[in-house]
Enzyme design. Structure first.
Site, short mmCIF file in Angstrom:
data_model
loop_
_atom_site.label_atom_id
_atom_site.label_comp_id
_atom_site.label_asym_id
_atom_site.label_seq_id
_atom_site.Cartn_x
_atom_site.Cartn_y
_atom_site.Cartn_z
CB VAL A 1 -0.99 0.16 1.05
CG1 VAL A 1 -1.72 1.15 1.23
CG2 VAL A 1 -1.80 -1.04 1.18
N GLY B 1 3.23 2.23 -2.08
CA GLY B 1 4.50 2.11 -2.41
C GLY B 1 5.68 2.39 -1.46
N GLY C 1 3.84 4.27 -20.67
CA GLY C 1 3.99 3.19 -19.69
C GLY C 1 3.52 3.32 -18.34
CD GLU D 1 -0.51 -3.67 -15.46
OE1 GLU D 1 -0.62 -4.71 -15.79
OE2 GLU D 1 -0.65 -3.42 -14.37
CG ASP E 1 -3.97 -0.54 -8.02
OD1 ASP E 1 -2.90 -1.60 -7.89
OD2 ASP E 1 -3.73 0.72 -7.36
CE LYS F 1 -2.00 0.01 -4.66
NZ LYS F 1 -1.48 1.10 -5.80
#
Lengths: 414, 414
Positions: free
Chosen positions: B128, B130, B183, B186, B197, B201
């Site tokens: 969670v 990063g 990038g 995805e 996502d 989290k």
């Protein structure tokens, strides 16, 4: 049963007592332990004669050590007698949890050594940033990083005063008086408004971040007492506001450290911090910039951090990286990089000084007489290295072309 | 010597290897320990044939367990085969550190149980936020608090897309394509743009904060695929911006949980979060609101958190409060409080629908045809409880006065 002795029962102390009480369940359920306050040291017994914890209260430090004590919570503040009491506690092999920034900034290194020698812990999460989790995240969560710099707003009183100057066109003295009336500033506001409180906190943060001993007095410290609405006019015009900013960064083996009023972007992490809120930005070489914000003072926010430290003592967390190293770091006090500065010069020779300034700096923006609205002042924005700017302005003062000057760093984004 | 097996050697895995390498000193000096990577599991051997760690690389999970292993770092992502491999590692009494949010959101509770049964640790700080220290501060530094609510921006891809729609008037599809070209998104962007996502989290955060098991799919989840520049026109007009906001709060024994686009004040802690940055605001009953911001993804930020977890394993930190309880919490998905909402209704009967809306809500602001610039759409701001608004709008759709509607919460300050 874990016995806690409280030294001090003011705002912080009573907050801690409250959290110990409301969180009994955590200890019972998770650790099969019970927390209990065994005694409370106060200065004035009379004041607490009707307190519900009256039977625990004493004004004699000897009483504290007569009872079984596992953890001493120091919530008196200041150095005298906190320093002696904490030292004695550690030497008596009692763990100590404190919220006392003065104590840790002055004696943290020595006290941590004494704690280690005696096999006990000394924790002080609440000493910086009040309720904000910062020391543990810095020491434990970011330990894979080389910390490159710290930028922080660590004093609520100056936030309040600056905000009043900005938003209500008050003078510094009017804003200070209001802060005192509201109880946000003390009768003697020196520690807050001169930046000493901020500098002590920044020294603690930097000591842990750079793994060296940082003397708070070695840093450049300038308070907010000279700030006026004209500084904010300049700031506003550029989308900035002014904060009493704590800054430190690693410069090879040395560090730069300062506490000073700085213009920062209004819509930035530090620019939006108001009143009792603090913010700490830490830049690590792996993680990039991480910020931590929340209430930097107050009864329960501070107690929240003290309580977490108590639990760490009880669960016997190792504190390998929450340390202040023995070797001292050299502190630079001049900003090396070329930066923009607002300079304000008191002079009766505006034209002469203006010509000299324009001559010395390649890009100078001079504010119109109309804007400055004071015949004995020159305001300009110059760009350069702090050392050069100081030399040029000191020379002007020395030649009696000006009476004095001051300057404010224009930082932009933070 | 502490041996680490790496499962996966992509962005996160190679970042972790880099930090293990650059931080050898910490272990040697502070702990008299050496960290070493004993083996690395990859899918495609060919891809790594010129890698400097080539001799450690295998594509056979059996090789991983043949060597002496103390800590398994799972950096593959996804559920298959991570789930089996992590379970097997824990059952083999290996500590596990993972950055895998999908795994923890789906199976965290079970895996933590298996870890406890086998006397080993399972840490997942990087799952969670990063590089942002959040799970440890939440579980350990704020444990004297009852957590009241969480508000967070936890997905960088949607930050990027929303920002492009806002600032460059792009359509959602144009912005998505740009994100994919860079990038940031995805090829199959579903997990990011649909909010899954973020929801995973938020479920992990809420599980720890509320000490209950939270199923991410139980929450209300709405992605950003319908957002257009007109939503931002409304927002801008009010000093707001739009973020994919994660929100959870305790409601007696239940909780409310949602991930949805929300209008928040532009100059607020969450409003200023851009691109790969994440922000998590946690409100505790003692500490008030605390915020944590920083890079929510990326090689070294993620590795920074994984590395800290590795050190916690090595120093044998107890993880008493980093837990996901067994009992499940009921998740409400409707906002109880009266709030302002932007509603956008697809209809050919604008006048009829407008009259109905004005009739049903006491304070309705209807946007002019000129502003909406689409004859088949009605835009309005209404105030009410979500349940009532949904009922009224569903009724309108059911009576075939409108084709469809959507709505955006107007939150203001956060």
């Amino acid at each position: 049963m874990i016995s806690i002795a409280m030294l001090g029962y003011g705002v912080v102390g009573s907050g801690v007592a409250e959290l110990i009480n409301t969180n009994r369940g955590i200890f019972k359920n998770s650790m099969d332990q019970e927390l209990s306050i065994s005694s409370i040291l106060v200065r004035n017994l009379e004041k607490y004669k009707d307190n519900k914890n009256n039977r625990l209260i004493t004004n004699d430090i000897e009483d504290i050590f007569k009872n079984k004590v596992d953890i001493v919570v120091e919530a008196m503040g200041g150095l005298d007698p906190s320093y002696e009491y904490v030292k004695r506690s550690l030497k008596n092999k009692k763990h100590v949890v404190t919220a006392n920034k003065d104590l840790i900034a002055e004696h943290g290194n020595e006290l941590l050594s004494i704690a280690r020698e005696n096999g006990v812990k000394l924790y002080f999460e609440a000493a910086v940033g009040g309720g904000i989790p910062i020391l543990k995240p810095l020491a434990e969560c970011l330990l894979g990083n080389k910390i490159e710099n710290i930028k922080a707003v660590l004093n609520g009183t100056t936030n309040f005063i600056l905000s009043k100057i900005e938003k209500e066109n008050m003078s510094y003295n009017e804003a200070l008086k209001l802060a005192q009336d509201y109880g946000y500033a003390e009768a003697n506001p020196e520690s807050d408004v001169m930046g000493y409180d901020s500098a002590r906190k920044l020294a603690i943060l930097s000591s842990i971040a750079f793994n060296k001993k940082v003397h708070w007095k070695d840093m450049f410290i300038e308070g907010i007492t000279d700030i006026d609405y004209k500084d904010f006019l300049v700031a506003k015009d550029k989308g900035y506001t002014i904060k009493l900013l704590c800054m430190s960064n690693k410069v090879n083996d040395d560090m730069y450290g300062s506490v000073r009023p700085v213009m920062v972007k209004k819509n930035s992490t530090l620019g939006i911090i108001e009143n009792e809120n603090n913010a700490i930005l830490v830049k690590g070489n792996a993680v990039g910039e991480v910020s931590f914000c929340g209430k930097g003072a107050g009864m329960l926010p501070t107690a929240s951090s003290v309580f977490a430290d108590i639990v760490d003592v009880v669960t016997n967390k190792s504190s390998l990286f929450m340390n202040i190293a023995d070797d001292e770091i050299k502190v630079d006090t001049l900003i090396e990089e070329e930066k923009e500065w607002l300079i304000r010069i008191k002079t009766d020779k505006r034209i002469d000084v203006m010509n000299k300034i324009s001559d010395k700096f390649s890009n100078t923006y001079v504010y119109s007489n109309n804007f400055v609205n004071d015949e004995s002042e020159l305001m300009a924005i110059v760009k350069g290295k702090e050392k050069n700017i100081n030399e040029i302005l000191n020379e002007i003062v020395k030649k009696e072309e000006a009476d004095s000057y001051r300057k404010i760093l224009i930082m932009g984004e933070v």
